[in-house]
Design a protein around this motif. Sequence first.
Motif, short mmCIF file in Angstrom:
data_model
loop_
_atom_site.label_atom_id
_atom_site.label_comp_id
_atom_site.label_asym_id
_atom_site.label_seq_id
_atom_site.Cartn_x
_atom_site.Cartn_y
_atom_site.Cartn_z
N TRP A 74 -4.91 5.69 0.64
CA TRP A 74 -3.97 4.62 0.35
C TRP A 74 -4.32 4.03 -1.02
CZ3 TRP A 74 -2.74 0.74 4.86
CH2 TRP A 74 -2.26 1.46 5.98
N SER A 75 -3.28 3.75 -1.82
CA SER A 75 -3.46 2.91 -3.00
C SER A 75 -2.88 1.54 -2.70
CB SER A 75 -2.77 3.53 -4.22
OG SER A 75 -1.37 3.61 -4.01
N HIS A 76 -3.13 0.58 -3.58
CA HIS A 76 -2.72 -0.80 -3.30
C HIS A 76 -2.30 -1.49 -4.59
CE1 HIS A 76 -3.74 -5.17 -3.33
NE2 HIS A 76 -3.16 -5.17 -2.14
N VAL A 77 -1.20 -2.26 -4.51
CA VAL A 77 -0.83 -3.21 -5.55
C VAL A 77 -0.45 -4.52 -4.86
CG1 VAL A 77 -0.02 -1.46 -7.18
CG2 VAL A 77 1.61 -2.52 -5.59
N GLU A 78 -0.49 -5.60 -5.63
CA GLU A 78 -0.06 -6.89 -5.10
C GLU A 78 0.78 -7.60 -6.15
OE1 GLU A 78 -3.97 -8.37 -4.19
OE2 GLU A 78 -4.00 -9.63 -5.98
N THR A 79 1.65 -8.49 -5.67
CA THR A 79 2.57 -9.19 -6.55
C THR A 79 2.99 -10.50 -5.90
OG1 THR A 79 4.72 -9.06 -7.70
CG2 THR A 79 4.55 -7.96 -5.57
N THR A 80 3.39 -11.45 -6.72
CA THR A 80 3.95 -12.69 -6.20
C THR A 80 5.45 -12.75 -6.38
OG1 THR A 80 3.59 -13.83 -8.31
CG2 THR A 80 1.82 -13.97 -6.67
N ASP A 81 6.01 -11.86 -7.22
CA ASP A 81 7.41 -11.98 -7.58
C ASP A 81 8.15 -10.65 -7.70
OD1 ASP A 81 6.29 -10.93 -9.86
OD2 ASP A 81 6.74 -12.64 -11.15
N PHE A 82 7.53 -9.55 -7.32
CA PHE A 82 8.11 -8.20 -7.40
C PHE A 82 8.41 -7.79 -8.84
CE2 PHE A 82 9.42 -9.63 -3.09
CZ PHE A 82 8.70 -8.69 -2.35
N LEU A 83 7.81 -8.47 -9.79
CA LEU A 83 7.97 -8.11 -11.21
C LEU A 83 6.62 -7.92 -11.88
CD1 LEU A 83 9.86 -7.72 -13.66
CD2 LEU A 83 9.66 -10.19 -14.08
N HIS A 84 5.67 -8.83 -11.60
CA HIS A 84 4.31 -8.74 -12.15
C HIS A 84 3.38 -8.19 -11.06
CE1 HIS A 84 6.37 -11.79 -14.59
NE2 HIS A 84 5.62 -11.35 -15.59
N TYR A 85 2.67 -7.13 -11.39
CA TYR A 85 1.84 -6.43 -10.41
C TYR A 85 0.40 -6.30 -10.88
CZ TYR A 85 6.03 -4.96 -7.88
OH TYR A 85 7.19 -4.95 -7.16
N PHE A 119 0.86 -1.18 0.00
CA PHE A 119 0.00 0.00 0.00
C PHE A 119 0.90 1.23 0.00
CE2 PHE A 119 -2.34 -3.40 2.09
CZ PHE A 119 -3.62 -3.29 1.58
N MET A 120 0.40 2.32 -0.54
CA MET A 120 1.14 3.58 -0.59
C MET A 120 0.22 4.73 -0.21
SD MET A 120 3.03 3.02 -4.28
CE MET A 120 1.63 2.10 -4.96
N GLN A 121 0.72 5.66 0.57
CA GLN A 121 -0.05 6.87 0.83
C GLN A 121 -0.14 7.65 -0.47
OE1 GLN A 121 0.94 10.12 3.99
NE2 GLN A 121 0.06 8.36 5.03
N TRP A 122 -1.33 8.17 -0.77
CA TRP A 122 -1.58 8.73 -2.11
C TRP A 122 -2.60 9.85 -2.04
CZ3 TRP A 122 -5.57 6.44 -5.91
CH2 TRP A 122 -5.47 7.04 -7.17
N ASN A 123 -2.30 10.95 -2.73
CA ASN A 123 -3.27 12.00 -3.00
C ASN A 123 -3.69 11.87 -4.46
OD1 ASN A 123 -4.76 14.29 -3.53
ND2 ASN A 123 -3.07 15.73 -3.21
N PRO A 124 -4.90 11.39 -4.75
CA PRO A 124 -5.29 11.18 -6.15
C PRO A 124 -5.71 12.46 -6.87
CG PRO A 124 -7.06 10.48 -4.69
CD PRO A 124 -5.91 10.89 -3.80
N PHE A 125 -5.77 13.58 -6.15
CA PHE A 125 -6.33 14.79 -6.73
C PHE A 125 -5.31 15.89 -7.02
CE2 PHE A 125 -9.69 12.93 -3.99
CZ PHE A 125 -10.54 12.53 -5.01
N GLY A 126 -4.05 15.63 -6.75
CA GLY A 126 -3.05 16.65 -7.01
C GLY A 126 -1.69 16.23 -6.50
N VAL A 127 -0.73 17.16 -6.57
CA VAL A 127 0.63 16.86 -6.16
C VAL A 127 0.99 17.67 -4.90
CG1 VAL A 127 1.46 16.12 -8.40
CG2 VAL A 127 1.44 18.56 -7.85
N GLU A 128 0.02 17.81 -4.03
CA GLU A 128 0.23 18.43 -2.73
C GLU A 128 0.00 17.38 -1.65
OE1 GLU A 128 -1.26 20.86 -5.88
OE2 GLU A 128 -2.50 19.54 -4.62
#
Length: 472
Positions: A67-78, A52-61
Amino acid sequence: MQAYDKKQLDAKIASSMPVDHPWHNDFHLEMPFGLINDPNGLSFHEGKYHIFMQWNPFGVEHKHKCWSHVETTDFLHYSLPVLALWPTDEHDANGCYSGCGFTEDGELKVLYTCNRREGKTRIPAQRIGTWNGAEIEKGAILIEKEPAGYGSHFRDPARYVKDGREYLLLGGQTADERGRALLYERHGEDAVFLGELRDFGYMWECPNMFSLAGREILLFSPQGLEAEERRYQNLYQSGYVVGELDENTCTYTHGAFEEIDFGFDFYAPQVFQREGRTILYGWMGMPERECEYPTAEYGWMHNLTMPRELTLKDGHIYSRPVREMEALRTGEMRKVEGKIEEVALYKKSEIHLKIPLNEQEKICVKLNYGKEQWCLHYDVQAHIMEIDRNAMELGGRGVRRFALRAEECLCIDAYIDKTAVELFFQDGYCAASFNVFPRSDEVQRLTVTAEHELAEGAAVVFELGGFQWSGK
C-alpha cells in the motif's frame, strides 16, 4: 521474499515528484513508478483525508502488493506518497491486499487481506493495523481463514456500523465458484460469521456497504457477468444494488444491479463518508488488460479517479466530482453561447456542454488530438450513448454502449487530464471513465455535429491546473 526498503523507496518517490511526462496525469492520483490498482483505507482522521492505494513498487505487474499513502485536507494539496504497508512475515508474504480504514479509539485503523501461498494454494487472512503517521503497524489477525464451503478467494474487508453494531463484509467465492459477499459481526479482535449475501457471477471483489438517503447500498465488483449490448461490456464490472439489510437473518432485499461507471477503465471502487457526504474513488484500470496501457514502457501504470460525491435519487446513484475540484480552475475560461460546432480546449480541461435535441436523431461529439480522436455518439430516439475510441493509435480501443435518457438537452460534463478522461452525463446520472494515450501534443479541439442544424446551446471550458505536492 522480495526485499522492501521503505527509506529507499520513499526517497525514490520524493526525487521523482512531480513527474514531467506527457502521459503522467496532473489531477488524478498515481505513482511516479510501479503499478497501482485498488483505492484502499479511505478515511478521514484528525482533520485529514487519507487515501491508500494498492501498489507494486518494483514493476508494472500484479505482484509484490503493497500500500502507498497520501493525505490531503482539500483534495488539491497532497503529501508526497510514501510506502505504507508491505509484506513482512508469514501471513502476508505474498502480498498485502485490499481493505478499509476507520477511526477507532482515537487512532486510524486499517483492516486488510494478508495473502500467502503454499505451493499453488492461496491462504488468505484478515488483519488489523494502525497508521502511525509514517507506516501501518501490523496487529492481530482478526479472521484466520475463510468459512467452510468457500474457496481461498476471500478478501477485501469493508466495515459497516449500524445501530451500534459493527459488521464486516468480505468478497468471496464458494467452493463451486459462485460469487458471494460474506457478512461478519466484529467484537474487538473477534469476528463472528453471520452468513452470505448472494446474487450472481463467479467471484465478488471489493464489497462496500453504506447508508445513503435512508437506504442501504451494496457496492461491489462482480466477475463472471456475460456481456450484453448495453451493459456488462468490460471484462469485469463494478456496480451497486439498493435495498435493506436484515443482519439478524442475513437477508438483503434489494433491487436490480446497476453499473456505477460505463467507461473502459473503472474497477474496484471504494467509498467513505464524512459530514454527510459519501465520497468514492475508483481504480482507472482493468485487471488482465495490462497490454492496453503503454505507460508501462516508462515504468508506471494506472491512476485513480477524481473523488466523486454520490447521491441517491429515485433509487439511482448519481455521481459528480467533489466540489473541491473547482479549485483546479486556475487558468483561462472559454464560453460559447449559440450553435456549438467547435471549441478549442486546453491541455487539461473541464468542459460543460448543453446540446438541445429538438428534432435531432443523432448527436456526435468528438475530441481530437491532432489526427487522433475519441467520439461520443448519442442516438436520441433509442436513448443510447456510445463511446468510441477506435481512432486512438495507442492503448485500448473499442466501443462502449449504455442506456441514457436525455429529454430536451444532452448534458455532458467532461474532465480531461493528460490520459485520464471522466465523463458525467445528465447531471451525473451516468458516468464513464477511460484512458487515452495521444501521440500528438497539439491543442485539443472539441466538435459537435448532428443530422440537422444545431440549435443554440452552451459550452463552458475551464483550463485546469494540477495537484500540489509537498512533504508533511
